[in-house]
Design an enzyme around this catalytic site. Structure first.
Site, short mmCIF file in Angstrom:
data_model
loop_
_atom_site.label_atom_id
_atom_site.label_comp_id
_atom_site.label_asym_id
_atom_site.label_seq_id
_atom_site.Cartn_x
_atom_site.Cartn_y
_atom_site.Cartn_z
N LYS A 34 0.84 -1.20 0.00
CA LYS A 34 0.00 0.00 0.00
C LYS A 34 0.87 1.25 0.00
CE LYS A 34 -0.43 -0.30 4.99
NZ LYS A 34 -1.10 0.29 6.11
N ARG A 132 -10.16 0.93 15.51
CA ARG A 132 -10.26 1.61 14.22
C ARG A 132 -11.31 0.84 13.41
NH1 ARG A 132 -4.24 2.52 11.88
NH2 ARG A 132 -4.59 0.31 11.44
N TYR A 254 17.78 30.11 5.75
CA TYR A 254 16.62 30.88 6.22
C TYR A 254 16.61 30.99 7.74
CZ TYR A 254 14.36 30.56 1.64
OH TYR A 254 14.06 30.67 0.32
N MET A 302 13.26 24.36 0.50
CA MET A 302 12.48 23.56 -0.45
C MET A 302 13.39 22.73 -1.37
SD MET A 302 9.58 24.78 -3.18
CE MET A 302 8.65 25.70 -1.98
#
Ligand SMILES: Cc1ncc(COP(=O)(O)O)c(C=O)c1O
Length: 356
Positions: A34, A132, A254, A302
């Site tokens: 998955k 769940r 940054y 980023m």
């Protein structure tokens, strides 16, 4: 060209699948693929996993992708179908379902004839305390007996909330599971994820469902992949794209959060949160360069990070391992306050992918 690459080591994947088979020699293996094979790329992993008995996925789209790639092993939908109209597709595509609530049982029974004719099993989920998915112990016997009476072959399924730890709920979950298994005998059974495969050899039963161990990451906080004899499948790398020399008192990146206390050599590496490399570290983080662990300094941006390469022999283009065999994803995850599963799954599709 941007140089950030995810390498998938097919032999490591096969090695880890063989480890599952060594540990659980009498059980069939449902390899959990998955979430795009835990971020490794389903299309890059299935061939190496072809010795598995079955695949496990979380939704129909993921199952159909396996069929489209030409793999015909049984597939289990671990959350079952989400609507009646998915039932005709799963039956046509030989996909097995979990049932965890009554509507799913009703939808299955509407397609009973085709489902049985295809020889598909139904996985009936016990909610033994994780709360769940699943039927509670008081209701599940009636569900199993009904499905059996309708001619369906059932597998009792359960998932541990704390298989990676010594927690009092484990004993209660096992007690409930064994009670139902005995009361509804004969009944196939499956309750082991990776951690439980190691921890509970006596509970392997008919099917084990390894996920994270296949990819060579650990499900345990206190055991490394080396302790578990697993091999990391993913190596995540990027290249040095710039070199800087800074003086004491100069800052990096940054927010200027890192200030050099002495003169140092920095390398800028073409990786960032845009690639899925995490930003919010809770402890110092490192990457591997030429077999040595070196510090990441300043904030992850980023597209870039800065690393301390003082007294290292590096150049433009030198490869940096963000995680892999030298810097384990589990250790990056710990420094990031998370688990290897999350870092692997949340890679973006920006890095190039290569199967080795
Ligand atoms: C029902 C079920 N079985 C097995 C697994 C595999 O777990 P792991 O990756 O810890 O082996 C999962 C993963 O979340 C799951 O949801």
């Amino acid at each position: 060209m941007r140089q950030a690459t995810v390498y998938i080591d097919s032999q490591a994947l096969q090695y880890n699948l063989n480890r599952v088979k060594q540990l659980a020699p009498n059980a069939k293996v449902v390899s959990m693929v998955k979430a795009n094979a835990y971020g490794h790329g389903v299309k890059d992993c299935l061939a190496a996993l072809s010795a598995t008995d079955a695949f496990g996925v979380a939704c129909l789209q993921e199952a159909l992708e396996i069929r489209e790639l030409g793999f015909n092993q049984p597939i289990t939908l671990i959350e079952g179908v989400f609507s009646l109209d998915e039932m005709s597709i799963v039956t046509a595509q030989n996909i097995e379902v979990v049932v965890h609530h009554q509507a799913q049982v009703d939808w299955l029974l509407e397609h009973k004839a085709d489902y049985i004719a295809k020889g598909l099993k139904v996985w009936v989920k016990l909610n033994s305390g994780m709360n769940r998915l699943g039927f509670k112990i008081a209701e599940i016997k009636a569900v199993i007996n009904r499905l059996k009476a309708e001619g369906l072959t059932c597998v009792l399924a359960m998932h541990f909330a704390n298989a990676d730890a010594d927690h009092p709920l484990n004993d209660e979950q096992i007690r409930q599971f064994l009670e139902i298994k005995n009361d509804c005998a004969p009944l196939m059974a499956s309750c082991c994820n990776s951690a439980a495969i190691y921890k509970y050899p006596e509970l392997h039963f008919d099917y084990v469902r390894p996920g994270i161990m296949l990819y060579g990451a650990t499900p345990f906080a206190d055991k490394s992949v080396h302790d578990l004899d697993l091999k990391p499948v993913m190596q995540f790398t990027a290249e040095i794209i710039a070199l800087n020399h800074i003086q004491a008192g100069e800052s990096v990146g940054y927010g200027s959060t890192f200030v050099a206390t002495q003169a140092m050599d920095l390398a800028i590496v073409s990786i960032g949160y845009g690639d899925g490399y995490p930003r919010a570290f809770v402890a110092p983080n490192t990457v591997a360069v030429n077999g040595q662990l070196v510090a990441v300094v300043g904030r992850v941006a980023m597209d870039m990070i800065a690393i301390d390469v003082t007294s290292l022999d590096v150049a433009l283009g030198t490869e940096v391992e963000l995680w892999g065999k030298q810097r384990l994803v589990d250790d990056v995850a710990t420094a990031n306050g998370t688990i290897g599963y999350e870092l692997l799954c949340r890679l973006s599709n920006r890095p190039e992918r290569k199967v080795i």
